[in-house]
Design a protein around this motif. Structure first.
Motif, PDB file in Angstrom:
ATOM      1  N   SER A 172       2.160   2.143  -3.972  1.00  0.00           N
ATOM      2  CA  SER A 172       1.190   1.846  -4.682  1.00  0.00           C
ATOM      3  C   SER A 172       1.501   2.886  -5.943  1.00  0.00           C
ATOM      4  CB  SER A 172       0.086   2.335  -4.112  1.00  0.00           C
ATOM      5  OG  SER A 172       0.193   3.755  -4.020  1.00  0.00           O
ATOM      6  N   GLU A 173       0.837   2.504  -7.184  1.00  0.00           N
ATOM      7  CA  GLU A 173       0.853   3.389  -8.266  1.00  0.00           C
ATOM      8  C   GLU A 173       0.526   5.007  -8.023  1.00  0.00           C
ATOM      9  OE1 GLU A 173      -1.515   1.677 -11.668  1.00  0.00           O
ATOM     10  OE2 GLU A 173      -0.899   3.380 -13.018  1.00  0.00           O
ATOM     11  N   GLU A 174      -0.712   4.947  -6.977  1.00  0.00           N
ATOM     12  CA  GLU A 174      -1.104   6.304  -6.671  1.00  0.00           C
ATOM     13  C   GLU A 174      -0.099   7.242  -5.969  1.00  0.00           C
ATOM     14  OE1 GLU A 174      -3.148   3.279  -4.859  1.00  0.00           O
ATOM     15  OE2 GLU A 174      -3.290   3.246  -6.965  1.00  0.00           O
ATOM     16  N   ASN A 175       0.542   6.328  -5.214  1.00  0.00           N
ATOM     17  CA  ASN A 175       1.944   6.930  -4.571  1.00  0.00           C
ATOM     18  C   ASN A 175       2.992   7.257  -5.417  1.00  0.00           C
ATOM     19  OD1 ASN A 175       2.661   8.387  -2.315  1.00  0.00           O
ATOM     20  ND2 ASN A 175       3.429   6.455  -1.227  1.00  0.00           N
ATOM     21  N   SER A 183       0.678  -1.303   0.029  1.00  0.00           N
ATOM     22  CA  SER A 183      -0.069   0.072   0.051  1.00  0.00           C
ATOM     23  C   SER A 183       0.936   1.220   0.137  1.00  0.00           C
ATOM     24  CB  SER A 183      -0.960   0.002   0.951  1.00  0.00           C
ATOM     25  OG  SER A 183      -0.474   0.195   2.359  1.00  0.00           O
TER      26      SER A 183
END
Ligand code: AHR
Length: 331
Positions: A61-64, A58
């Motif tokens: 992650s890609e969003e991060n 988490s």
């Protein structure tokens, strides 16, 4: 371009390697602005390990801003070395790994160094001939955890007026050669040397799993039931040992039976602490993903980092644990 190549190559290798989804996964799409991280995890032997994997997934992650290539080594150092070599060939930006055992990493880390890929070691420590073989370590001080346990035991026995009594200890060790086992074992053995009335009457490997610990504890109980303390090197082992002891008619209770000591302080382990079956549970924090993220982002910005970072940990005994603490626990 290097990132696009890494992403493309790792997808091809996953297909060619015929790996199952649990063993390897790729999260994120091959976009040039993502930081590509190859993460080799020891396995999935315990609740702790599962929480550690989730924390890493988490945080990275890609969003991060990451593309994460995850590999589960299923407890084999050989698999970890193979995965790290694959990450090097893929040209990832960072390699993160949680070493199964302490020794045997020099050659592969030299390969990563020659490829100019920073390596972040998490969770367990490694023995190193060359201090520059990794960029950062984020994890636990296992010797300190063991010292907390040994000091607590000495203190508890003193309060109970048992400091001069013979204390017979069964010791269930974690994976032999891992720094978690080495540190926790060394602290107990050191405490036994300091207390002439303490004796380790059996010492067996439970491999950090409930099943193996149940098996070894059951066979120890065939030889002796005269046991005061069972020192288990994680919650899974404590649960397995308790299962075996209860089956053999022993009571696990710090006041009227066997004193069980454990490490990790997972939610399930703490339930057992609340029920007084585990007398002391020393925390080992698996939520290391955010620390890895912070370190990588600092490296990306060219900022200084803390090279060796021990995560703060506490402990819970049967007198201090509460339902509220367990309910608010993240793992
Ligand atoms: O390295 C951390 C140890 O490994 C944890 O105590 C244990 O549960 C895990 O499997």
């Amino acid at each position: 371009m290097r990132k696009l190549f890494a992403a493309f190559l790792c997808i091809i290798m996953l297909f060619l390697g015929g790996c199952t989804k649990e063993e390897q996964s790729v999260s994120g799409t091959p976009e040039d602005n993502l930081i590509v991280v190859g993460f080799s995890q020891v396995g999935a032997e315990s609740e702790w390990r599962v929480a550690n994997t989730e924390s890493m997934k988490s945080a990275l992650s890609e969003e991060n801003g990451y593309m994460l290539i995850f590999d589960n080594a299923r407890q084999e150092q050989e698999n970890q070395i193979r995965a790290i070599r694959m990450f090097i060939q893929q040209g990832v930006d960072y390699i993160v790994f949680s070493p199964n055992v302490e020794t045997g990493w020099n050659s592969i880390l030299l390969e990563a160094k020659e490829a100019d890929i920073p390596v972040i070691v998490i969770d367990r420590y490694i023995e190193q001939q060359d201090r520059d073989l990794f960029t950062a370590f984020i994890g636990a001080d296992f010797y300190k955890e063991g010292e907390i346990a040994a000091n607590w035991l000495a203190d508890f026995l003193k309060k109970r007026g048992r400091s001069e009594e013979p204390i017979r200890i069964v010791h269930i060790q974690g994976t032999i050669g891992s720094s978690a086992q080495i540190g926790r074992t060394a602290a107990l053995e050191e405490a036994v040397r300091r207390h002439p009335n303490w004796e380790i009457v059996a010492q067996e490997c439970g491999d950090f799993t409930r099943a193996k610990s149940y098996e070894v504890m059951s066979s120890i109980l065939k030889q002796t039931k005269d046991i005061d303390v069972v020192y288990c090197e994680n919650d899974g082992e404590a649960l397995g040992a308790i299962d075996a002891m209860e089956e053999a008619g022993l009571q696990c209770d710090p006041y009227s039976g066997v004193i069980v000591i454990s490490f990790d302080a997972t939610r399930l382990g703490l339930e057992y602490t609340l029920a007084r079956k585990i007398a002391l549970n020393v925390e080992c924090n698996p939520l290391q993903g955010p620390y890895v993220d912070e370190t990588i982002k600092k490296l990306e910005r060219g900022e200084p980092i803390e090279r060796i970072r021990y995560i703060d940990e506490t402990y819970f005994d049967f007198t201090s644990i509460t339902r509220e603490i367990i309910d608010s626990r993240k793992y």
